[in-house]
Design a protein around this motif. Structure first.
Motif, PDB file in Angstrom:
ATOM      1  N   UNK A  58       0.832  -1.209   0.000  1.00  0.00           N
ATOM      2  CA  UNK A  58       0.000   0.000   0.000  1.00  0.00           C
ATOM      3  C   UNK A  58       0.865   1.258   0.000  1.00  0.00           C
ATOM      4  N   UNK A  59       1.951   1.237   0.781  1.00  0.00           N
ATOM      5  CA  UNK A  59       2.845   2.401   0.809  1.00  0.00           C
ATOM      6  C   UNK A  59       3.449   2.661  -0.567  1.00  0.00           C
ATOM      7  N   UNK A  67       2.050   2.141  -3.414  1.00  0.00           N
ATOM      8  CA  UNK A  67       1.036   2.824  -4.233  1.00  0.00           C
ATOM      9  C   UNK A  67       0.892   4.290  -3.810  1.00  0.00           C
ATOM     10  N   UNK A  68       1.030   4.535  -2.513  1.00  0.00           N
ATOM     11  CA  UNK A  68       0.968   5.927  -2.036  1.00  0.00           C
ATOM     12  C   UNK A  68       2.131   6.742  -2.592  1.00  0.00           C
ATOM     13  N   UNK A 110       1.803   7.827  -6.195  1.00  0.00           N
ATOM     14  CA  UNK A 110       0.863   8.922  -6.484  1.00  0.00           C
ATOM     15  C   UNK A 110       1.447  10.302  -6.182  1.00  0.00           C
TER      16      UNK A 110
END
Lengths: 320, 320
Positions: free
Chosen positions: B112-113, B115-116, B119
């Protein structure tokens, strides 16, 4: 606005027609198995309903709704590996039916797939949707870590417990509501109020889950009663009882090897003496009231308002 | 253009100053431990270099470069759990140093990090960057699944093996190159050629890895030689030898309980008889040539072209 079961049908239809590759089967079969297992589908229904409440076709948020449901199922899949759970929704867990490697890898693929779904037709909302989704995901991992940390401790406070369930469970309901509002172009303040509604609903929901695990009817609840007690799980009930039980009996029982039935009934007796069933329902009711008060600041058609109030009240009194 | 070590320094500096929350430590400490362990950092360097080759400040792609490196480290972390590996980069793996639950959950948080990070400052490129990144991630899971499926088979073909390493290893190098070009506003055709360069480089890289695992110098390679042979790992060498060995000796040795040293030297002898060391290097050279030919269709300053050619040639002859 539609009724709950109409949104549910839209969600189940979208999941049934979800296009996943066929090969390699070892990767994709467990994903289909997990997604087809059912469940309440509360999160995607909330997303669709929030979207329609803000005046848009609920299908505007369908990909984001399914993304959140897939994410939720991914967390359950990996949690089951971590907890070494055998059964989920009446069927063998993925790591039991296949193996642990499959459960880890398929879960990873579900997490990435959920991000892919989130991006579909997100348009100008992509960056905001991703922020909300990823931030929520990190909260959930933190909540799961705290939950595991609590296993080693007997001094968990009620405040720590409420923060843990806020992270582990509640923010995803908040995310679902906020996401629906976002996809409907609602202003940020409104998204935030929907988010807060969902978080408070989630807190009530989890507390009711704690109650049902000890006091529910196994026929309607769908799983054996007393699992939390047998595992010395730090629920609101146990934490309050540990704090208030003056007899020392509870600390004696925890970690002891007494017979399962006896352990459940003795601990339940302690909870009853402390009046915890009534008190947890007062607390649940307070969170439901807070959830409903979040709706007051949103301009809502009466039937939309009624939908979310009704859902909140039913969560507080559900028996499954 | 800079030299490899200058890009490496930028990458290492960005990783060292990465802001992660401190709590809960059980979630975030293993992420820092994993990211600080070093490694070649080939992927983020490729991303920065491709960005600069297309005329932009390499820092334009720094967050996307680190996203890819974090994703890579996440896959290693979960692979180590699935393979039950004890050591990674000379240190205990996360599931050995902590436990398996920690390794699973911290890995999820790394995904998840990543993907953060992807962005951050992605601007108008967010949707494309996410598509490239998520598509690559799915390929990698598919490759890992095929790799596990191959463990149960003795009839894996060379074509199947090459497809597996394309998915499991090579596309992420392609993704890194393509991402750098994307962030530099390069046209789609150019992104694709950079992607293809990276994929072919990745195939060569993995084949050289297969070679070194059997023929490398343990001092420079950094791990014990012969691990693939001892595990009957379906590498290009073993697959070719299984196909061509007429003596039946190889099939006899596989899965047998003979002494480790004897197994390694006997299998290596079979490989030598079939001239596999020379032949794998011919194949590696062919992929390097293809990688370099992908650069021909891109308008590149001579020093940018030299950087990517040099990197490709070094990959083919590396001893670590």
């Amino acid at each position: 606005m539609k009724v709950f079961n109409e949104y549910l049908e839209i969600v189940n239809n979208a999941i049934a027609t979800l296009k996943l590759p066929g090969q390699p089967a070892g990767l994709y079969d467990p994903i289909r198995y997990t997604m087809d297992a059912g469940g309440k589908r509360l999160r995607p229904v909330l997303a669709l309903a929030a979207c329609e409440a803000m005046g848009k076709d609920p299908m505007t948020a369908i990909h984001q709704a399914i993304a959140i449901e897939m994410f939720h199922n991914f967390t359950l899949l990996h949690d089951d590996v971590m907890d070494n759970a055998d059964v989920r929704r009446g069927r063998p867990t993925v790591h039991k039916k296949w193996n642990e490697e499959t459960a880890i890898l398929s879960g990873d693929a579900m997490l990435t797939t959920s991000t892919m779904l989130l991006a579909i037709k997100a348009g100008d909302h992509l960056a905001s949707a991703l922020d909300l989704f990823n931030g929520t995901a990190m909260n959930i991992y933190e909540g799961q870590q705290l939950d595991m940390d609590f296993e080693q401790r007997l001094d968990v406070t009620v405040e720590e417990y409420m923060e843990m369930i806020r992270l582990k469970t509640s923010v995803l309901l908040g995310c679902a509501c906020g996401m629906g509002a976002l996809m409907a172009d609602a202003p940020f303040e409104t998204q935030l109020q929907f988010f807060n509604y969902g978080v408070n609903l989630g807190l009530a929901f989890q507390l009711q889950d704690d109650f049902l695990d000890t006091y529910g009817n196994p026929e309607t609840f769908g799983k054996a009663i007393g699992g939390d007690i047998l595992n010395d799980k730090k629920t609101w009930l146990l934490i309050m009882a540990l704090k208030e039980d003056q007899t020392g009996k509870l600390r004696e029982i925890i970690g002891s090897n007494i017979n399962a039935e006896e352990k459940i009934s003795t601990v339940r007796e302690i909870y009853n003496t402390l009046n915890l069933p009534d008190r947890i329902h007062e607390l649940i009711r307070a969170y439901i009231d807070t959830a409903i008060s979040c709706l007051d600041t949103i301009e809502l058609m009466p039937e939309a308002r009624a939908f979310f109030i009704d859902l909140a009240l039913k969560s507080a009194t559900r028996d499954k």
